[in-house]
Motif scaffolding. Sequence first.
Motif, mmCIF file in Angstrom:
data_model
loop_
_atom_site.group_PDB
_atom_site.id
_atom_site.type_symbol
_atom_site.label_atom_id
_atom_site.label_comp_id
_atom_site.label_asym_id
_atom_site.label_seq_id
_atom_site.Cartn_x
_atom_site.Cartn_y
_atom_site.Cartn_z
ATOM 1 N N ARG A 160 0.991 -1.158 0.109
ATOM 2 C CA ARG A 160 0.016 -0.078 0.026
ATOM 3 C C ARG A 160 0.796 1.094 0.184
ATOM 4 N NH1 ARG A 160 -4.292 1.776 4.647
ATOM 5 N NH2 ARG A 160 -4.958 3.908 3.316
ATOM 6 N N VAL A 161 0.556 2.149 -0.974
ATOM 7 C CA VAL A 161 1.398 3.372 -0.903
ATOM 8 C C VAL A 161 0.711 4.432 -0.002
ATOM 9 C CG1 VAL A 161 1.994 5.253 -2.440
ATOM 10 C CG2 VAL A 161 1.966 2.999 -3.343
ATOM 11 N N LEU A 162 1.512 5.112 0.886
ATOM 12 C CA LEU A 162 0.954 6.046 1.936
ATOM 13 C C LEU A 162 1.247 7.274 1.411
ATOM 14 C CD1 LEU A 162 2.210 4.003 5.028
ATOM 15 C CD2 LEU A 162 -0.106 3.944 4.006
ATOM 16 N N GLY A 163 2.136 7.625 0.662
ATOM 17 C CA GLY A 163 2.116 8.996 0.001
ATOM 18 C C GLY A 163 3.333 9.133 -0.891
ATOM 19 N N PRO A 164 3.437 10.154 -1.461
ATOM 20 C CA PRO A 164 2.621 11.585 -1.228
ATOM 21 C C PRO A 164 1.320 11.227 -2.070
ATOM 22 C CG PRO A 164 4.240 11.682 -2.959
ATOM 23 C CD PRO A 164 4.547 10.379 -2.351
ATOM 24 N N ARG A 165 0.370 12.221 -1.649
ATOM 25 C CA ARG A 165 -0.967 11.834 -1.996
ATOM 26 C C ARG A 165 -1.087 11.981 -3.322
ATOM 27 N NH1 ARG A 165 -3.995 16.728 1.065
ATOM 28 N NH2 ARG A 165 -1.815 17.208 1.473
ATOM 29 N N ILE A 166 -0.200 12.581 -4.392
ATOM 30 C CA ILE A 166 -0.288 12.702 -5.848
ATOM 31 C C ILE A 166 -0.110 10.998 -6.334
ATOM 32 C CG2 ILE A 166 2.087 13.398 -6.085
ATOM 33 C CD1 ILE A 166 -0.892 14.240 -8.493
ATOM 34 N N LEU A 167 1.057 10.425 -5.750
ATOM 35 C CA LEU A 167 1.371 9.192 -5.956
ATOM 36 C C LEU A 167 0.275 8.160 -5.552
ATOM 37 C CD1 LEU A 167 3.298 6.981 -7.383
ATOM 38 C CD2 LEU A 167 4.293 6.956 -4.959
#
Length: 71
Positions: free
Chosen positions: A42-49
Amino acid sequence: MTYFARHIGATVENDLLKIFRIRVILNFELERELLGFGSRMRVLGPRILVKQIKKHLYETLESYKVPEKES
């Protein structure tokens, strides 16, 4: 663990969870590498990613929808 994460290392780690903090330039190759982990990551950040990863996953799900048969 990917090639870029090995250089930075884990910031939090236990038997079930590893959180990595990496510094990279956002690009297609990074997105492709991250998407390759599927549901195991799970990708937590950055929001754009996070937004880009979600977009790719939703598009993938849409391509697997089966059209309903007309009666």
